[in-house]
Design a protein around this motif. Structure first.
Motif, mmCIF file in Angstrom:
data_model
loop_
_atom_site.group_PDB
_atom_site.id
_atom_site.type_symbol
_atom_site.label_atom_id
_atom_site.label_comp_id
_atom_site.label_asym_id
_atom_site.label_seq_id
_atom_site.Cartn_x
_atom_site.Cartn_y
_atom_site.Cartn_z
ATOM 1 N N THR A 174 15.051 8.737 -7.497
ATOM 2 C CA THR A 174 15.088 7.764 -6.402
ATOM 3 C C THR A 174 16.484 7.756 -5.779
ATOM 4 O OG1 THR A 174 13.588 6.414 -7.723
ATOM 5 C CG2 THR A 174 14.587 5.327 -5.843
ATOM 6 N N LEU A 204 9.676 6.675 -0.270
ATOM 7 C CA LEU A 204 8.508 6.493 -1.140
ATOM 8 C C LEU A 204 7.593 7.716 -1.174
ATOM 9 C CD1 LEU A 204 7.724 2.766 -0.272
ATOM 10 C CD2 LEU A 204 8.745 3.648 -2.357
ATOM 11 N N PHE A 208 6.443 9.525 -4.589
ATOM 12 C CA PHE A 208 5.049 9.591 -5.052
ATOM 13 C C PHE A 208 4.635 11.047 -5.263
ATOM 14 C CE2 PHE A 208 2.566 5.655 -5.267
ATOM 15 C CZ PHE A 208 3.514 4.717 -4.882
ATOM 16 N N ILE B 21 11.054 2.046 -9.280
ATOM 17 C CA ILE B 21 11.136 1.423 -7.954
ATOM 18 C C ILE B 21 11.573 -0.038 -8.083
ATOM 19 C CG2 ILE B 21 9.713 0.642 -5.995
ATOM 20 C CD1 ILE B 21 8.438 3.372 -5.971
ATOM 21 N N SER B 38 7.768 -3.598 -5.454
ATOM 22 C CA SER B 38 6.854 -3.144 -6.494
ATOM 23 C C SER B 38 5.477 -3.816 -6.395
ATOM 24 C CB SER B 38 7.461 -3.373 -7.869
ATOM 25 O OG SER B 38 8.149 -4.585 -7.910
ATOM 26 N N ILE B 152 1.916 5.648 3.036
ATOM 27 C CA ILE B 152 1.967 6.644 1.953
ATOM 28 C C ILE B 152 0.626 7.383 1.855
ATOM 29 C CG2 ILE B 152 2.136 6.940 -0.568
ATOM 30 C CD1 ILE B 152 4.116 4.534 -0.527
#
Lengths: 266, 160
Positions: A174, A204, A208, B21, B38, B152
Motif C-alpha cells: 500500500t 485500491l 485488489f 487498508i 474499511s 473497483i
C-alpha cells in the motif's frame, strides 16, 4: 508502518509472558466482566490493585501502557462530559435547561472513566505480552469445540495465520503504491470529496489486483505442497497449560470473588 | 486445483487486505468527515460468500490489537459477521449493483446494535439516541464505500 500492528508485542520472559495465551485471553475477559460488575469505590480500588499487580508481573515498561490509553482519551473525556451534564439522580449542584450536574452524575462519570482505563490496561497487557501467532493459536484452540457443529476450525486457524503473515506485506505494498502515485503528482489531501475518492481508487484497484494474484499464487503453492485440509496435521507450536496458568487462574478467581463480595456488601 | 485451497488463500489474503487498508489508509480523511475506508469491504459480501469470512476475520485481527481488546473482539467481530451474512443472503438474487449496494448498506444496521450495546455497557450512553448516531455514521461510510467498490468492480472481477 508494520510497527502499527506488530510493534505492540514486547518480547519477554516475565510471569505473564510465560502464561498460556488461552489462559491470558480467558482471564482478561473474566477481569473485564468483573470490572463491569464493580459498583463501589472499594470494588474499583481492588480492581485497580489487581490491574497494577498484572502490569507489574508482566515486566513491561509503563510508557507502553500510556500508549494504550492515549488513543482513547478523547472517547473517555467525551463519555465523562456526557455523564457529568446529562447524569440524573442525587443532589443537584447546577441546572440549566436539559443540562444538570448531579452527585450521581459525577460519581458515574468517575466510575466510567476508571472502568475504561482499567479495561484498556488489562487488554494492553494481553496484546503486549502475547505475539500475534500465539493469539491466533489461542483462538484456534478455544474454537475447537465448534468442530462438533462442523465449524471449519483448522481452516479458520490457517486463514488467521496466513492473514497475519501477509498484513505487513500488504501494508508495504500500500505504501509503495501511495508513493508511486504521489511521484506521479497525485495529491490525496486536496480537491472535492468526489475527486479525492477517485484518486483513492488509483490505490485500491492495484491493491485488489495484487491481493487476488497473491491469493492465486498461494493456492498453487498449497496445492503443490499437497495441502488437503487441516485434519490430522501436527503443530510446530503446541500450547500447554503450566504452573503459571494455575497461579494466574487462582489469583484472578480470588480477585473476582473479592470484587463480587464488595459489590454485594456496599 | 482444490477449491478448498483457493478459498482459504483468497479469504486469508482479503482479510489481510482489510487490516492493511484499515491501518495504512487510516489518515485519509475529509476535514471533519472521517472516512472509514474499511467499511467498504462490507459490500464485498454481496459478490461472493467467501467475503463473509474474509471481512469478519479482518475485523477480528484489527480488534485483537485495539485498546479495548477482548471486548472489541466479541462485539465488533459479531456485528460484522451479522452484517456480512445478512448482505450475502439478501443480495443473492439481486443482479443490479445499485440494488446490491443499497441492501448491503441496510444490512449493516442490525449489526450496529451490538456496537451500540458495547458503547452502552462501556459508557452508560442511552441505547437509542446513540444507535441512530452510529447508524448515520455507518450509512455515510457505506455510501462512500459503495462508490469505491463500484469503481473497483469495473476493473476487478469481485465475483471470482
Amino acid at each position: 508502518m508494520n510497527k502499527i500492528l506488530f510493534g505492540r508485542y514486547v518480547p519477554g520472559t516475565s510471569f505473564v509472558h510465560r502464561m498460556d495465551p488461552r489462559a491470558k485471553l480467558i482471564l482478561s475477559l473474566i477481569y473485564i466482566v468483573a470490572v463491569f460488575m464493580a459498583n463501589s469505590w472499594s470494588a474499583y480500588v481492588v480492581s485497580f490493585i489487581i490491574a497494577l499487580t498484572i502490569i507489574a508481573s508482566s515486566g513491561i515498561a509503563p510508557k507502553f501502557f500510556w500508549d494504550g490509553v492515549k488513543p482513547l482519551i478523547g472517547v473517555i473525556l467525551l463519555t465523562v462530559v456526557i455523564q457529568v451534564f446529562f447524569g440524573v439522580g442525587g443532589h443537584v449542584y447546577w441546572h440549566w435547561g436539559i443540562l444538570s450536574i448531579t452527585s450521581d452524575g459525577l460519581l458515574n462519570a468517575v466510575y466510567i472513566a476508571i472502568r475504561f482505563v482499567l479495561i484498556i490496561l488489562v487488554s494492553t497487557v494481553l496484546t503486549l505480552s502475547t505475539s500475534p501467532l500465539e493469539i491466533s493459536g489461542a483462538i484456534e484452540s478455544l474454537f475447537m469445540p465448534l468442530k462438533k457443529i462442523h465449524f471449519p476450525v483448522y481452516e479458520m486457524a490457517l486463514m488467521l495465520s496466513i492473514a497475519l503473515r501477509f498484513v505487513p506485506t500488504l501494508i508495504d505494498e500500500t505504501e509503495k503504491i501511495l508513493n508511486a502515485q504521489r511521484s506521479r503528482g497525485a495529491n490525496f489531501s486536496s480537491g472535492s470529496i468526489m475527486a479525492r475518492l477517485k484518486k483513492l481508487v488509483s490505490i485500491l484497484i492495484p491493491l485488489f489486483e495484487s491481493a487476488f494474484n497473491r491469493a492465486e499464487e498461494l493456492a498453487t503453492a498449497m496445492e503443490s505442497r499437497g495441502y488437503q485440509g487441516g485434519e490430522g496435521r501436527s503443530k510446530y507450536r503446541v500450547l500447554n497449560y503450566t504452573k503459571n496458568d494455575i497461579i494466574g487462574t487462582i489469583f484472578m478467581m480470588a480477585s473476582v470473588a473479592l470484587i463480587m463480595v464488595l459489590r454485594n456488601w456496599s | 486445483m482444490h477449491k478448498i485451497n483457493r478459498n482459504i488463500s483468497a479469504t486469508a489474503i482479503i482479510a489481510a487486505l482489510y487490516v492493511a487498508i484499515t491501518l495504512a489508509l487510516a489518515p485519509i480523511s475529509f476535514g471533519v468527515v472521517q472516512l472509514r475506508l474499511s467499511e467498504m469491504f462490507n459490500h464485498l459480501a454481496a459478490f461472493n460468500k467467501r467475503y463473509i469470512f474474509a471481512v469478519t476475520l479482518g475485523v477480528l485481527i484489527v480488534n485483537v490489537f485495539s485498546p479495548l481488546g477482548p471486548i472489541d473482539m466479541l462485539f465488533g467481530t459479531a456485528g460484522t459477521l451479522i452484517g456480512t451474512t445478512l448482505t450475502y443472503f439478501c443480495t443473492r438474487k439481486v443482479t443490479s449493483l445499485v440494488g446490491k449496494f443499497t441492501i448491503a448498506t441496510i444490512c449493516q444496521l442490525p449489526g450496529m446494535l451490538l456496537v451500540d450495546l458495547e458503547m452502552h455497557l462501556y459508557s452508560n450512553l442511552p441505547m437509542f439516541p446513540t444507535y441512530w448516531i452510529l447508524a448515520a455514521g455507518e450509512i455515510a461510510s457505506m455510501v462512500i464505500g459503495a462508490f469505491l467498490i463500484y469503481l473497483i468492480s469495473t476493473k476487478v472481477d469481485l465475483y471470482k
